[in-house]
Design an enzyme around this catalytic site. Structure first.
Site, PDB file in Angstrom:
ATOM      1  N   GLU A 132      41.172  26.169  15.136  1.00 49.33           N
ATOM      2  CA  GLU A 132      40.967  26.056  13.687  1.00 49.33           C
ATOM      3  C   GLU A 132      40.412  24.722  13.232  1.00 49.33           C
ATOM      4  OE1 GLU A 132      45.268  24.700  14.287  1.00 49.33           O
ATOM      5  OE2 GLU A 132      43.929  26.226  15.133  1.00 49.33           O
ATOM      6  N   SER A 186      39.270  34.505   9.438  1.00 46.50           N
ATOM      7  CA  SER A 186      39.347  34.375   7.982  1.00 46.50           C
ATOM      8  C   SER A 186      38.721  35.589   7.311  1.00 46.50           C
ATOM      9  CB  SER A 186      38.642  33.097   7.528  1.00 46.50           C
ATOM     10  OG  SER A 186      39.305  31.944   8.004  1.00 46.50           O
ATOM     11  N   LEU A 238      42.476  26.169   1.788  1.00 48.20           N
ATOM     12  CA  LEU A 238      42.376  25.547   3.118  1.00 48.20           C
ATOM     13  C   LEU A 238      42.003  24.085   2.987  1.00 48.20           C
ATOM     14  CD1 LEU A 238      42.253  25.780   6.253  1.00 48.20           C
ATOM     15  CD2 LEU A 238      39.816  26.260   5.995  1.00 48.20           C
ATOM     16  N   ASP A 249      49.830  30.141   7.555  1.00 43.71           N
ATOM     17  CA  ASP A 249      49.767  29.450   8.848  1.00 43.71           C
ATOM     18  C   ASP A 249      49.756  27.941   8.685  1.00 43.71           C
ATOM     19  OD1 ASP A 249      49.839  31.458  10.795  1.00 43.71           O
ATOM     20  OD2 ASP A 249      47.723  31.922  10.529  1.00 43.71           O
ATOM     21  N   ALA A 286      52.164  35.793   8.872  1.00 47.28           N
ATOM     22  CA  ALA A 286      51.503  34.619   9.450  1.00 47.28           C
ATOM     23  C   ALA A 286      50.387  34.956  10.432  1.00 47.28           C
ATOM     24  CB  ALA A 286      52.544  33.742  10.139  1.00 47.28           C
TER      25      ALA A 286
END
Length: 377
Positions: free
Chosen positions: A118, A134, A240, A270, A299
């Site tokens: 990520e 995503s 994010l 997450d 999650a």
């Protein structure tokens, strides 16, 4: 290099970190691949398909870890897996360390070289290994939210798209990145009245274009969110901050503004969650209620559709796996600054600054950390 793929053991996780095509690519390049027995079954990939492409099928995770130089996974290692990591290992997977100090400490103690999907970036600063999941998570978020609005599941009893003569439901998407865009696409496709919030005017302009002006784009502020909350039926949190904890964009106090039995879906869970009242849930038990508002905070949302997710993920990760296997961690990361940004833990230290900042630690510069890793890694 010996590349090992264990079966994912996180609750309700059915993805696998490599496909038979990936095995073929590695084997053709002279690499050895070890696959745990049954690792692909959740994604409808039997052991025989891996074996046909040259993989060795081993009986358990212990054999994978013992026999491999690099461990490739999907989700963050669970405690039993962390215990099997050694300083000689490269771990390549999603890590989401910022909200998980215990996992960070476990990885530091292992001495392993840990690279997070990520936080890898491309030349344009985008997140190529996060993007496919995503996209899946954004689509699932709207689908799940629409489902949870049904009365038997504790929702308001509302059909999100409405019908002729009855108004559609309203959806607020907070965050206009990949998750937010795909969540909005599905909401619009269902016929919902959709609003997308973001703090970048440039991104809002892009969203207007990409969504063909079929939704309202709103500059995100505390007040603009508060003004719309009493009207919406479904809120999707898609915030994010690269590699860091997600900020809280809706507080518990603000839940009082919402309709009874409205739904919150937190795709940022997450990274700690973007609603103050969020806590991780599973596909088996996906929701809970706080102050009359249903929370869906699974999650590993893409894990529910592993056939789609496994192939989407491995399409993106495979070139990086090949690069690590062929060139080793030193050359692979030093030759690609974006790949180097994926390094989160190495030589017993945190090497990704946002994670270190969130946990009150001092980050070691990634290049300095690489110099401490034995060449065999």
């Amino acid at each position: 290099m010996r590349v090992g793929v264990p079966t994912e053991i996180k609750t309700d996780e059915y993805r696998v970190a490599i496909t038979p095509a990936g095995v073929r690519e590695l084997v053709d390049r002279g690499q050895d691949v070890l696959i745990q027995h049954g690792a692909g079954e959740g994604s409808a990939i039997p052991d025989a398909e891996y074996a046909e492409q040259g993989a060795s099928i081993v009986p358990d995770a212990a054999a994978v870890f013992a026999g491999s130089d690099m461990i490739v996974k999907v989700k963050e290692p669970q405690a039993v897996e962390v215990a099997m990591l050694e300083a000689r290992h490269i771990l390549f997977t999603y890590l989401h360390l910022a909200p998980d100090a215990a996992l960070t400490e476990g990885l530091r103690r292992s001495g392993a070289t840990c690279i997070a999907y990520e936080t890898v970036t491309d030349k344009n600063g985008r997140l190529p290994l996060l993007a496919p999941m995503s996209e899946v998570a954004g689509k699932i978020a709207t689908q799940a939210g629409a489902f949870m609005l049904e009365k038997p599941l504790g929702g308001r009893g509302l059909l999100l798209g409405g019908v002729p003569g009855v108004a559609a439901g309203k959806v607020m998407v907070i965050g206009g990145g990949v998750v937010g865009l795909t969540a909005a696409e599905i909401a619009i496709g269902m016929g919902a009245e959709t609003y997308v919030f973001d703090r970048s005017i440039d991104r809002l302009r892009e969203l207007d274009f990409l969504l063909n002006n079929r939704c309202s784009t709103v500059f995100s502020s505390t007040l603009s969110i508060e003004k719309l909350l009493p009207e919406v039926d479904l809120v999707i949190g898609a915030v994010l901050v690269h590699g860091a904890k997600a900020p809280h964009v809706i507080t518990r106090e603000q839940l009082k503004l919402m309709k009874s039995n409205a739904v919150l879906v937190d795709v940022s869970i997450d990274q700690g969650g973007c609603f103050e009242t969020s806590r991780p849930t599973t596909h088996t038990d996906p929701t809970y209620e706080v102050d009359g508002v249903t929370h869906y905070c699974v999650a590993n949302m893409p894990g529910a559709v592993p056939i789609t997710s496994t192939f989407a993920l491995t399409n993106a990760t495979m070139p990086y796996v090949i690069k690590l296997a062929e060139h080793g961690v030193h050359a692979a990361l030093k030759s690609d600054p974006g790949f180097l940004e994926g390094l989160n833990v190495a030589a017993g230290e945190v090497t990704y600054a946002p994670v270190a900042a969130d946990q009150g630690l001092t980050a070691l510069a990634p290049l300095d950390a690489l110099d401490r890793i034995p060449a065999v890694a």
